[in-house]
Write an enzyme that holds these catalytic residues in place. Structure first.
Site, short mmCIF file in Angstrom:
data_model
loop_
_atom_site.label_atom_id
_atom_site.label_comp_id
_atom_site.label_asym_id
_atom_site.label_seq_id
_atom_site.Cartn_x
_atom_site.Cartn_y
_atom_site.Cartn_z
N ASN B 132 1.24 -0.88 0.00
CA ASN B 132 -0.18 0.58 -0.12
C ASN B 132 1.01 1.54 0.11
O ASN B 132 1.44 1.76 1.18
CB ASN B 132 -0.82 0.06 1.23
CG ASN B 132 -1.99 0.65 1.06
OD1 ASN B 132 -2.08 1.83 0.23
ND2 ASN B 132 -3.15 1.32 2.53
N CYS B 135 -2.26 5.09 0.72
CA CYS B 135 -3.25 6.02 1.70
C CYS B 135 -2.73 6.90 1.59
O CYS B 135 -1.30 7.68 1.89
CB CYS B 135 -3.51 5.43 2.67
SG CYS B 135 -4.30 5.81 3.74
N CYS B 343 -37.49 11.25 -32.11
CA CYS B 343 -36.51 13.13 -31.73
C CYS B 343 -38.21 12.86 -30.55
O CYS B 343 -39.24 13.00 -31.39
CB CYS B 343 -37.30 14.07 -32.40
SG CYS B 343 -36.68 15.87 -31.81
N CYS B 379 -22.10 21.57 -38.82
CA CYS B 379 -21.66 20.62 -38.02
C CYS B 379 -20.36 20.35 -38.23
O CYS B 379 -20.12 19.96 -39.27
CB CYS B 379 -22.52 19.52 -38.24
SG CYS B 379 -22.33 18.24 -36.68
#
Lengths: 464, 422
Positions: B132, B135, B343, B379
């Protein structure tokens, strides 16, 4: 077959007249629904509300725990937002337009959410509006119903004093006197009127009827402008034999009685026929049933396709156990010793469409007889034709004629709500009151208002 | 049926789903329930020096009515006596010999303390160790946890100590509280760590109580930074995992993926980016051990559909799809298309494009329903409308290439091609 009161126990009355659209019990429950709202842009629900409440905004505000803001959003558009959340036929307005319907999903319970926010505002007595400094102007309003109070509220916010003349002993109009008690209680209606007038600058003079206690001319003399929100009132008569028999009542009168007295005091028959299929007919039928009538039959001369009430309202009547006879027109009321004991109806068929666009019923020549001991007439309400004519108002069969939505033929006299449209929803009246207030404000600033000669020094025939 | 069993450095588990070192793995009673429910293995909650916890310990971030989108804790390593943990680990291994038993460790920073702890844990019969180094609270003040993981040289030194002693596979768990997990990962691998796991929790403040003005979680009028985890951190964890899978040194060792994994789909994504096994905690803290059933069934069904016989058929499969921005094909172009039959006229695409993108959606007013259509020439193919549309497959992106050939930014510049003029 008697018409009697006191048919049920207190407990039964309480159950039968309890709220049919209960509010959300908890914040969590409201949030589940509020969070479903998609927050549509240029939202169909808002467009479908006659007062244009910004529905997505007020629902969003519930999700952010801004309940005060939410109530303000609602009440700014519709000062009767609390009452409308209980009486609006939302299935044909906002909720009917909710985009979830197009997904075959349950629409957002907009009315219930609206009730959630406004109920809190009323309970906490939040004053959400300010008044501008007084302009010194005073406007008389006739009728403390949705149109009149809505108009008064807008005017007061703008620094114009509103004095309302109300013929009844309580405000709220048909909200108070003409709607089923299981939708809004008399107490709620009184609270709502108090909440609206708590803004200040709105005075209601009760028990003052136009034509009885004062004339329109009186008001023109005394005030800077006048708004007429007098509604409709007279029940449409059937003009059939036996109509004067004991046991034949107007729905409006029946509901008025019911709204003004303890339920146990309201007499109702064993077998009741209700003529008509509008909202008032449904309210009368369901309440007759809930007062303890054994059998209630709605009689309507057209079919379901033409009925003025919504499907939900019809379902309500059916679930209450009311019968419905379609294509039946009352022909004669048969009495015995002056008391109703049967209703004879003509069997109708549908002809071509009439002026309203609905197919017109035609008498087939056949008849049938319904054994009843009470007939409630709910075949529509008529405008106050005589009152309107006597006060020199141009009208169309009693409906006051207006231009630019609210201006009558008399300078400085405005009108709106049922007395103009012939009888629509509470929400339509609220919008009409708002529009009239805007027109009045514009008028008060214009040159035209100088022609409206106020002679406040002149004594009037009444003192409110 | 696909074979979803995992073999992680010889540590076998019937499925790749392990419980991460956390409260669900801190004692025998829960761990037995987890293994009965079907979990492939557990990483026992970190053992180390004796500590004491506070109350409260957790806080969460809710989103649009959904609870625990993100979760945070200020709990420390196991606060139970070491000998209780060791005894229970041994007992669990005996009851469930087919499941993976990894033990998370965090010793005080001396060679002797690490060696002592490793010996005690190996004596239980555990199959692997997880260091670990991540932590982020409480232990760091004592020179442990994230302070080790944040300094490559300390990490290297500690891994070297561990490797001198350990006889079972060693997994080094990395902290995300660094600008890149790769340097510590490299140091650990170079020092001999057999595997890596990531990510540990991210330092955070989940929110502040607007009445008391104290952040959550509340401890007697105060709070501290907590470790953030749960669904909210998954995208960050995936990115960090990808960098480990891309690096030429760290990609040599197997990885156990951690960070917001709640479903089989999340797990598949971690595995596609190189994880051999995955570790779960927050989802179990929210729903209990029973979620393992759908995780196994869902992964299995997906593998069958895709024709993967074992998990090794797809581990790391997505890594090559990640490239550098400048190698992306500029000629690839897509435009949105709105299916008018689907839609629902909510207008969300319109207002998003209008206010936040390229004004490429047309509004034709209607009462109550407006009609929305795409202005294809405007677009830019950003996906925004498609992402916010509440109806599945109502807005689709249609390919409309700008040119047939592959063209990247470097080539684009070289040829002096025109830039936008608006």
């Amino acid at each position: 077959m008697p018409i009697i009161n006191n048919r049920l126990s207190d407990e039964e009355y309480r159950t039968n007249f309890s709220d049919i659209h209960p509010p959300f019990e908890t914040r969590d429950a409201a949030l589940v629904e509020a969070n479903r709202c998609l927050f549509c842009y240029d939202a169909p629900c808002t467009k479908s509300c006659p007062t244009g409440i910004d529905v997505p905004k007020f629902i969003k505000q519930i999700t952010t725990d801004n309940i005060k803001g939410s109530a303000h959003t609602i009440l700014e558009a519709n000062i009767f937002g609390a009452g409308c959340s209980r009486v609006c036929p939302v299935e044909k307005l906002c909720e009917g337009a909710c985009v979830y319907n197009l997904m075959e999903e349950e629409p957002i319970p907009i009315a219930r959410l609206q009730r959630y926010a406004t109920e809190k505002a009323m309970k906490e007595k939040w004053q959400l509006f300010d008044r501008l400094p007084s302009t010194g102007k005073r406007v008389a309003i006739v009728g403390a119903g949705p149109a009149g109070l809505s108009c008064a509220h807008v005017l007061s916010r703008q620094g114009v004093e509103a004095v309302i003349y109300e013929k009844e002993l309580k405000g709220g109009g048909l909200m108070t006197y003409g709607v089923a008690a299981y939708k809004v209680t008399p107490e709620f209606c009184a609270d709502e009127v108090d909440y609206i007038t708590s803004l200040g600058g709105i005075e209601i003079k009760y028990n003052k009827a136009l034509g009885r206690d004062f004339t329109l001319f009186d008001l023109q003399q005394k005030y800077d402008a006048v708004f007429l929100g007098i509604g409709v009132g007279e029940a449409r008569q059937l003009h059939i034999p036996g109509e004067q028999s004991e046991g034949v009542v107007d729905a409006i009168e029946f509901i008025h009685q019911l709204r003004s007295n303890p339920y146990a005091q309201i007499p109702v028959g064993d077998k009741v026929a209700v003529i008509g299929m509008g909202m008032t007919a449904i309210d009368a039928a369901t309440q007759a049933k809930r007062l303890g009538a054994k059998e209630v039959t709605l009689v309507y001369r057209r079919t379901k396709a033409e009925m003025p009430c919504t499907e939900e309202e019809l379902d309500l009547a059916m679930l209450d156990g009311c019968n419905v006879i379609w294509l039946a027109a009352p022909k004669e009321i048969i009495g015995e010793k002056g008391k109703v004991n049967a209703l004879v109806c003509s069997v109708m068929t549908l002809g071509p469409a009439d002026a309203s666009g609905r197919r017109f019923p035609v008498d087939s020549g056949q008849t049938f007889m319904l054994e009843v001991d009470m007939v409630i007439k709910a075949a529509g309400q008529m405008p106050f034709t005589e009152l309107v004519t006597n006060n020199l108002l141009e009208n169309n069969g009693g409906k006051i004629e207006v231009t630019e939505k609210t201006k009558t033929n008399l300078n400085g006299v405005f009108a709106g709500g049922d007395c103009v449209n012939g009888g629509k929803e509470v929400v339509d009246a609220v919008q009409a009151g708002k529009e009239a207030a805007q027109a009045i404000l514009k008028y008060l600033q214009s040159d035209e208002s100088h022609f409206f000669q106020k002679e406040s020094t002149q004594p009037t025939i009444f003192e409110g | 049926m696909a074979n979803i069993s995992a073999n992680f450095l010889g540590i076998r588990s019937p499925n790749p789903f392990w419980l991460a070192s956390a409260p669900p793995t801190d004692k025998k009673v829960n761990v037995l329930r987890a293994l009965e429910a079907g979990w492939g293995g557990v990483v026992w909650k970190t053992l180390g020096p004796q500590i004491k916890n506070v109350s409260s310990r957790y806080s969460a971030v809710n989103y649009n009515g959904s609870r625990v989108m993100g979760f945070n804790n200020i709990e420390l390593i196991s606060d139970r006596p070491l000998e209780h943990n060791l005894r229970e680990i041994e007992e669990v291994i005996k009851e469930f010999p087919d499941r993976a038993m990894i033990v998370s460790l965090m010793a005080e920073n001396t060679r002797e303390k690490w060696h002592e702890l490793i010996q005690q844990v190996e004596d239980t019969g555990a199959h692997g160790l997880e260091l670990n180094f991540g932590c982020p609270h409480g232990m760091t003040e004592r020179g442990m946890g994230a302070v080790v993981g944040q300094d490559t040289e300390i990490a290297r030194m500690v891994v070297e100590w561990v490797m001198e002693k350990a006889t079972i596979p060693v997994i080094t768990k990395l902290t995300p509280n660094v600008h890149s997990v790769v340097p510590t990962g490299r140091a650990a691998v170079e020092a001999g760590s057999n595997a890596l796991s990531l990510i540990n929790t991210i330092q955070s403040i989940t929110g502040i109580d607007l009445d008391t003005f104290v952040p959550n979680p509340y401890v007697a009028g105060k709070s501290v930074f907590g470790g953030y985890c749960g669904p909210a951190v998954k995208p960050i964890a995936l990115k960090m995992l990808a960098t480990i899978s891309q690096d030429e040194i760290t990609r040599k060792v197997p990885v156990s993926g951690i960070g917001g994994i709640s479903t089989w789909k999340d797990a598949a994504e971690f595995m596609l980016l190189g994880a051999t096994t995955v570790q779960v905690c927050t989802a179990v803290m929210k729903h209990g051990f029973r979620i393992i059933e759908d995780m196994c069934e869902g992964l299995n069904n997906w593998m069958d559909e895709k024709g993967f016989a074992t998990i090794y058929d797809f581990i790391g499969k997505t890594v090559p799809a990640l490239t550098h921005w400048e190698d992306l094909d500029i000629n690839y172009h897509i435009v949105a298309h709105i299916n008018q039959d689907k839609c629902i006229h909510c207008g969300l695409c319109y207002i998003a494009c209008e206010d936040a993108s390229h004004q490429a959606i047309n509004l034709a007013w209607g009462k109550p329903y407006n009609t929305y259509t795409i202005k294809e020439e405007e677009c830019i193919g950003c996906n925004l409308c498609k992402l916010i549309c509440p109806v599945d497959n109502c807005i689709t992106m249609v390919e409309k290439r700008k040119g047939d050939e592959y063209l990247n930014w470097k080539e684009f510049q070289k040829r002096g091609l025109p830039l936008n003029d608006h």
